[in-house]
Design a protein around this motif. Sequence first.
Motif, PDB file in Angstrom:
ATOM      1  N   SER A 283       1.320  -7.138  13.092  1.00 43.14           N
ATOM      2  CA  SER A 283       2.162  -6.575  12.028  1.00 43.14           C
ATOM      3  C   SER A 283       2.198  -5.052  11.961  1.00 43.14           C
ATOM      4  O   SER A 283       3.217  -4.457  11.643  1.00 43.14           O
ATOM      5  CB  SER A 283       1.668  -7.137  10.687  1.00 43.14           C
ATOM      6  OG  SER A 283       2.460  -6.702   9.637  1.00 43.14           O
TER       7      SER A 283
ATOM      8  N   GLN B 258       5.475   0.105  11.606  1.00 42.83           N
ATOM      9  CA  GLN B 258       5.687   1.555  11.807  1.00 42.83           C
ATOM     10  C   GLN B 258       7.052   1.816  12.431  1.00 42.83           C
ATOM     11  O   GLN B 258       7.638   2.883  12.237  1.00 42.83           O
ATOM     12  CB  GLN B 258       4.600   2.190  12.697  1.00 42.83           C
ATOM     13  CG  GLN B 258       3.163   1.857  12.332  1.00 42.83           C
ATOM     14  CD  GLN B 258       2.803   2.069  10.868  1.00 42.83           C
ATOM     15  OE1 GLN B 258       3.523   2.736  10.120  1.00 42.83           O
ATOM     16  NE2 GLN B 258       1.713   1.474  10.431  1.00 42.83           N
TER      17      GLN B 258
ATOM     18  N   ARG C 122      -7.224   7.125   4.054  1.00 42.95           N
ATOM     19  CA  ARG C 122      -6.184   6.959   3.022  1.00 42.95           C
ATOM     20  C   ARG C 122      -6.579   5.813   2.093  1.00 42.95           C
ATOM     21  O   ARG C 122      -6.861   4.703   2.554  1.00 42.95           O
ATOM     22  CB  ARG C 122      -4.812   6.687   3.651  1.00 42.95           C
ATOM     23  CG  ARG C 122      -3.687   6.606   2.617  1.00 42.95           C
ATOM     24  CD  ARG C 122      -2.321   6.496   3.267  1.00 42.95           C
ATOM     25  NE  ARG C 122      -1.258   6.369   2.288  1.00 42.95           N
ATOM     26  CZ  ARG C 122      -0.845   5.214   1.762  1.00 42.95           C
ATOM     27  NH1 ARG C 122      -1.380   4.072   2.147  1.00 42.95           N
ATOM     28  NH2 ARG C 122       0.120   5.198   0.874  1.00 42.95           N
TER      29      ARG C 122
ATOM     30  N   HIS D  82       0.827  -1.216   0.000  1.00 45.80           N
ATOM     31  CA  HIS D  82       0.000   0.000   0.000  1.00 45.80           C
ATOM     32  C   HIS D  82       0.862   1.267   0.000  1.00 45.80           C
ATOM     33  O   HIS D  82       0.523   2.267   0.632  1.00 45.80           O
ATOM     34  CB  HIS D  82      -0.953   0.035   1.208  1.00 45.80           C
ATOM     35  CG  HIS D  82      -1.958  -1.073   1.229  1.00 45.80           C
ATOM     36  ND1 HIS D  82      -3.226  -0.935   0.731  1.00 45.80           N
ATOM     37  CD2 HIS D  82      -1.879  -2.346   1.689  1.00 45.80           C
ATOM     38  CE1 HIS D  82      -3.892  -2.072   0.890  1.00 45.80           C
ATOM     39  NE2 HIS D  82      -3.098  -2.956   1.459  1.00 45.80           N
TER      40      HIS D  82
ATOM     41  N   ARG E 289      -2.524  -9.727  11.715  1.00 45.44           N
ATOM     42  CA  ARG E 289      -2.448  -8.289  11.442  1.00 45.44           C
ATOM     43  C   ARG E 289      -2.277  -7.511  12.744  1.00 45.44           C
ATOM     44  O   ARG E 289      -1.642  -6.461  12.761  1.00 45.44           O
ATOM     45  CB  ARG E 289      -3.715  -7.815  10.725  1.00 45.44           C
ATOM     46  CG  ARG E 289      -3.890  -8.368   9.330  1.00 45.44           C
ATOM     47  CD  ARG E 289      -5.162  -7.849   8.681  1.00 45.44           C
ATOM     48  NE  ARG E 289      -5.042  -6.474   8.243  1.00 45.44           N
ATOM     49  CZ  ARG E 289      -6.065  -5.709   7.861  1.00 45.44           C
ATOM     50  NH1 ARG E 289      -7.291  -6.193   7.873  1.00 45.44           N
ATOM     51  NH2 ARG E 289      -5.881  -4.462   7.473  1.00 45.44           N
TER      52      ARG E 289
HETATM   53 FE1  HDD Z   1      -2.396  -4.849   5.503  1.00 40.55          FE
HETATM   54  C1  HDD Z   1      -0.966  -1.801   5.206  1.00 40.55           C
HETATM   55  C2  HDD Z   1      -5.372  -3.566   4.364  1.00 40.55           C
HETATM   56  C3  HDD Z   1      -3.764  -8.013   5.494  1.00 40.55           C
HETATM   57  C4  HDD Z   1       0.385  -6.047   6.955  1.00 40.55           C
HETATM   58  N1  HDD Z   1      -3.040  -3.051   4.898  1.00 40.55           N
HETATM   59  C5  HDD Z   1      -2.290  -1.900   4.839  1.00 40.55           C
HETATM   60  C6  HDD Z   1      -3.090  -0.818   4.354  1.00 40.55           C
HETATM   61  C7  HDD Z   1      -4.333  -1.314   4.113  1.00 40.55           C
HETATM   62  C8  HDD Z   1      -4.304  -2.711   4.464  1.00 40.55           C
HETATM   63  C9  HDD Z   1      -5.530  -0.553   3.583  1.00 40.55           C
HETATM   64  C10 HDD Z   1      -2.607   0.603   4.120  1.00 40.55           C
HETATM   65  C11 HDD Z   1      -2.906   1.483   5.280  1.00 40.55           C
HETATM   66  C12 HDD Z   1      -2.459   2.889   4.954  1.00 40.55           C
HETATM   67  O1  HDD Z   1      -3.102   3.513   4.094  1.00 40.55           O
HETATM   68  O2  HDD Z   1      -1.480   3.315   5.547  1.00 40.55           O
HETATM   69  N2  HDD Z   1      -4.176  -5.640   4.959  1.00 40.55           N
HETATM   70  C13 HDD Z   1      -5.289  -4.926   4.606  1.00 40.55           C
HETATM   71  C14 HDD Z   1      -6.412  -5.825   4.514  1.00 40.55           C
HETATM   72  C15 HDD Z   1      -5.966  -7.083   4.820  1.00 40.55           C
HETATM   73  C16 HDD Z   1      -4.559  -6.954   5.114  1.00 40.55           C
HETATM   74  C17 HDD Z   1      -7.822  -5.393   4.165  1.00 40.55           C
HETATM   75  C18 HDD Z   1      -6.712  -8.374   4.901  1.00 40.55           C
HETATM   76  C19 HDD Z   1      -7.976  -8.462   5.148  1.00 40.55           C
HETATM   77  N3  HDD Z   1      -1.788  -6.697   6.087  1.00 40.55           N
HETATM   78  C20 HDD Z   1      -2.516  -7.857   6.033  1.00 40.55           C
HETATM   79  C21 HDD Z   1      -1.773  -8.926   6.679  1.00 40.55           C
HETATM   80  C22 HDD Z   1      -0.594  -8.365   7.110  1.00 40.55           C
HETATM   81  C23 HDD Z   1      -0.627  -6.974   6.718  1.00 40.55           C
HETATM   82  C24 HDD Z   1      -2.253 -10.346   6.835  1.00 40.55           C
HETATM   83  C25 HDD Z   1       0.575  -8.988   7.839  1.00 40.55           C
HETATM   84  C26 HDD Z   1       0.551 -10.098   8.483  1.00 40.55           C
HETATM   85  N4  HDD Z   1      -0.578  -4.080   5.923  1.00 40.55           N
HETATM   86  C27 HDD Z   1       0.403  -4.751   6.559  1.00 40.55           C
HETATM   87  C28 HDD Z   1       1.589  -3.891   6.881  1.00 40.55           C
HETATM   88  C29 HDD Z   1       1.140  -2.496   6.352  1.00 40.55           C
HETATM   89  C30 HDD Z   1      -0.215  -2.790   5.760  1.00 40.55           C
HETATM   90  C31 HDD Z   1       2.894  -4.404   6.420  1.00 40.55           C
HETATM   91  C32 HDD Z   1       2.099  -1.758   5.415  1.00 40.55           C
HETATM   92  C33 HDD Z   1       2.113  -0.332   5.874  1.00 40.55           C
HETATM   93  C34 HDD Z   1       1.387  -0.340   7.127  1.00 40.55           C
HETATM   94  O3  HDD Z   1       0.950  -1.595   7.414  1.00 40.55           O
HETATM   95  O4  HDD Z   1       1.197   0.615   7.849  1.00 40.55           O
HETATM   96  O5  HDD Z   1       1.802  -3.856   8.253  1.00 40.55           O
END
Ligand code: HDD
Length: 721
Positions: free
Chosen positions: A363, A368, A114, A77, A360
């Motif tokens: 994570s 961050q 966002r 993202h 999640r």
């Molecule tokens: Fe995630 C970002 C949505 C599964 C780990 N995720 C992130 C963002 C969105 C989602 C909208 C961007 C937020 C922003 O605008 O800053 N993610 C989802 C949805 C999931 C999902 C709807 C499943 C239903 N995500 C998911 C899993 C993991 C992550 C299973 C890890 C085990 N996601 C992350 C992250 C991020 C992220 C690596 C990257 C940047 C952040 O978190 O802030 O932690």
Amino acid sequence: MKKNNTPTNENAKLDDLEKNREYSDGQFITTDHGVKINNDHNSLKAGERGPSLLEDFIMREKITHFDHERIPERIVHARGSGAHGYFEAFGNVSEYTKAGFLNDTTTKTPVFVRFSTVAGFRGSTDLARDVRGFAIKFYTQEGIFDMVGNNIPVFFIQDAMKFPDLIHAVKPEPHNEIPQAASAHDTFWDFISLMPESMHMVMWAMSDRAIPRSYRMMEGFGIHTFRFINAEGKSTFVKFHLKPKLGTHAVVWDEALKISGNDPDFHRRDLYDNIEMGNFPEWEFGVQLVPEEDEHKFNFDLLDPTKIIPEELVPVTKIGRLVLNRNPDNFFAETEQVAFHPGHVVPGIDFTNDPLLQGRLFSYTDTQLSRLGSPNFHEIPINRTIAPMHNNQRDGHMRQEINVGRTSYSPNSLNNGYPVQAKEAEGGFVSHYERVEAHKVRERSESFADHFSQAALFFNSQTEPEQNHIIKALRFELSKVETVAIRERMLGLLNQVDKKLAQQVAAGLGLAVPAQPEKPINHGVGADADPNKHEPKRVDKTYQPSRALSMVNNPTTTKSIETRQVAFVCGEGVNEKSVNALKKALEAKGATAKIVGPHAGNIEGDAGTEIKIDFAFFSSSSVLFDAVYVPSSQNNAALADNDNVIEFINDAYRHCKVIGFDADLDTLIKKTTIGNKLTGGKDMALPGIIINKEISKTFADDFTTQMGKHRIWEREPKISE
Ligand code: HDD
């Protein structure tokens, strides 16, 4: 000094941000430490042509800061756009949740939203075929609630353990970092073809939902089943939905490809411009509620994030509305630094044991720490709660808060025990009193094993053009996969979803559907466990098609053309009456006319009026607009001779858009695809092609009504052609 658009409304978060806003109007330029700078254009040198001096603290500070301007982009993202707004509750859920912001109808809760794509880097195109993130930060009186959702209600995988694998597969391939912001490559489909649980999500991701017309025209979903907790501690399962006021709309794939070249910031610009124009994006916030006693009533597991609850089984109850009404002042400070977390909940909302959600919860804080660099990321203005915040967490990089006093521990007597714990009745968060008794296992529940039924439900709920788009998308994606075995494995999986789907995709790939689909591999089993355990189930045919899954058939889709943009393709000496008549009719319905002309600057109308050109033929394309109108001009021949104009119209035709022509444009029309189709002369009706015989209200009415259909699908060639 305050900027003109400094909020005067009662949005408490915007007021809170005011402490950190910096306005330089009328001010001297200074160093970071407040020393006024006398010369910001030249470094300090020994003589005009001599070497620079190390002593130059002003230049060293400036360059050092510059060298450290970038932070790591989000691991997923990375590409996104944000906006401020508010949430207003309808006040109809107190029976289910004690969350104050969902019950209090007198206070607007500030939000920051966002939107994002998932796979592309920060500078990638907005129009990639991808899931869109839809993350909302609610600054409630009881602390922060983040809904970190997507525009698709299910996910690729069932267990967070597989998330790094999924993302490694979809991101550019590691040896050559190709392709950018695209799933059409071997590693992605290799992974997917071995993960039958992804098939439902694949249907959504290959549909036009993955190429939205606008962030303002997308649904939003919380995906996981959460819990509402009421004042008595009773839990109800809940799924969150956002339904856009303007309806859910997409572009078509050929358009997406061309928009990526014409304006890779298309969605970002659309969001920003519309908010600046006062076209505030709006969604209804809804919930599907399932009583605890009904947990096992469905033929899927509520804890499985690859499943929806069809709206026909559990309707969506509207509980509030979300409005975005202000652009950020600074992209980095707000949109880039905002940090969401599905674990940010407030009393009245709690988690379930969905294994994707559970992962999640770990994570997001963890990420961050590397992205924003410190456990104090909650102090960054955009992340700061507007609820009172006191605890014994201390210090760390870039700590802003000056904690007064001797105690930073609990229990303490030196500060009379403060800060003290809040009882539940005082608003303290108490986790749901759930009984858990089980063996420690690394397994997946058998109730998660139906990977195809809802994929088939989705495919069979689409209209014919929508099904064709899924087929074409799969053809496109799989044709970019070089390894034939991966293509074949995918055909095997698609065949389990729907035979027609598999056959049509296979035809595009020049392959036959494999007679026996390769047995999908199993998951959730240890090395010595039975690999055949929980073999994926075959399609359950009892599902009834659901209109809510189709964008075209969706019960919430309206005929409104509000905020839509129509290109007026104008030559020199354009007929002003024609221009003004349709412009007025469009504006009356909330749409906008944009003048596209032969050059930048102005053109002169036939009555001598100077008309401002918004776009030139050579720097725009009809893919940037929702419909096209060609008024007659004194130099119709020049329009007919212009290749850009012909391509403009041909693309609009191909993309099933409404096109209007004034009556005397025969030469031009004959040069376009439309000319070839109009075999019986221009009076022969072609769907969505409207000829303005005389400047009349009938033409304007017809044009705006046809636009309300959004696309003229009957014009699109059938897939078999
Ligand atoms: Fe995630 C970002 C949505 C599964 C780990 N995720 C992130 C963002 C969105 C989602 C909208 C961007 C937020 C922003 O605008 O800053 N993610 C989802 C949805 C999931 C999902 C709807 C499943 C239903 N995500 C998911 C899993 C993991 C992550 C299973 C890890 C085990 N996601 C992350 C992250 C991020 C992220 C690596 C990257 C940047 C952040 O978190 O802030 O932690």
